[in-house]
Design a protein around this motif. Structure first.
Motif: not given
Length: 314
Positions: A157-178
């Motif tokens: 529920l906490l993750v859902l609430a955090e995701a639904d609130r939107g992203l306060p900031g973003t950084i470049p992420v290597r999806l394949d490495e993650l």
């Protein structure tokens, strides 16, 4: 001789007045010209008139949990459009307030429940270690299982609430490495369930929140393992379009039931509803995280059984 005034009388029937045909044509041409211009020009005029309505439709189409603060600019010159814009903005204010209230309630309730659940877990673990009879240890073990499931529910529920609130900031992420890091953590579970891992990975960078993206990947891999069959397989693909695809063997999934799996607390069968390992929020979190990153999620039932989930990210 003046053009348009001379008429040969031999062409006029006897007893009738002769009319100059060229004069009639020159009188009719302006009317034809006006009609042609009106026909060719009505589209730009109509487009100009309905443009505010198209802007309103575009604003409504773009609305979502991450941009409920967007509003329709009021039109000061046209009263009717001003009234419509004001009414729509008022409706959006009420929707945003209700959505924010629900999100805040879920987050606050989850935080408040974390402490008593942690205390219960500690008491159950102490009872198992110190003993006090076989019945006490058995009940403590059952309580620990229930407590762990409740903690997973609260965390979801906490993750859902955090995701639904939107992203306060973003950084470049290597999806394949993650993805590689997450899959490595599930190596023991893959071996335990006798599952074969098929991995196809290409370099893929996205802009986002690495914590939320990691949770999205973990949920997909965890579901692919949990709802599988012994001797089956799990396929993870990282590429361009879609950015991430997770496919697994397993029981047949009715095509009409696929969309409902993305709803919170929904599972395919009653057995999944009573499953102790999970709270029914896995795919809901996946959908919320993808939406928060400006992407989308789709799923399709595999012909031989199982599910394929595709995540499209910008």
């Amino acid at each position: 001789m003046v053009l348009g005034t001379y008429v040969d009388s031999s062409f006029c029937p006897r007893g009738t007045a002769c009319r100059n045909p060229l004069g009639t044509i020159w009188w009719f041409l302006p009317l034809v010209l006006v009609v042609v211009v009106a026909i060719r020009g009505w589209r730009p005029v109509v487009s100009w008139v309905v443009r505010p309505l198209l802007d309103l439709s575009s604003t409504i189409d773009q609305l979502g949990p991450q941009n409920l603060g967007q509003r329709m600019p009021p039109h000061q010159t046209e009263r009717e459009l001003w009234v419509l814009s004001t009414a729509v903005n008022g409706m959006l204010d009420r929707v945003a307030a209700g959505f924010e209230g629900q999100r805040r309630f879920a987050a606050n309730a989850s935080h408040e429940l974390r402490t008593p659940l942690a205390v219960q877990r500690t008491l159950a673990e102490v009872a198992i270690v110190t003993g006090g009879g076989e019945d006490v240890r058995r009940l403590a073990a059952q309580l620990l299982v229930v407590n762990e499931r409740n903690e997973q529910l609260i965390e979801g529920l906490l993750v859902l609430a955090e995701a639904d609130r939107g992203l306060p900031g973003t950084i470049p992420v290597r999806l394949d490495e993650l993805v590689d890091a997450v899959v490595a953590r599930y190596g023991d579970q893959l071996t335990e369930h006798e599952l074969t891992l098929r991995r196809h990975s290409a370099e893929r960078a996205v802009s986002g929140d690495p914590v939320l993206l990691e949770r999205m990947i973990a949920n997909l891999v965890h579901n692919a393992i949990k709802y599988n069959r012994p001797g089956g397989w799990v396929e993870v693909h990282v590429g361009g379009e879609p950015a991430l695809s997770v496919r697994n063997s397993g029981d047949r999934v009715p095509a009409e039931a696929v969309d409902s799996l993305f709803q919170p607390f929904r599972r395919l069968t009653a057995e999944r509803l009573n499953h102790r390992d999970g709270a029914g929020l896995g795919l809901s979190i996946v959908n919320s995280v993808a939406t928060a990153h400006g992407g989308r999620v789709s799923a399709v039932a595999v012909a031989d059984g199982g599910l394929q989930v595709d995540v499209v990210l910008p």
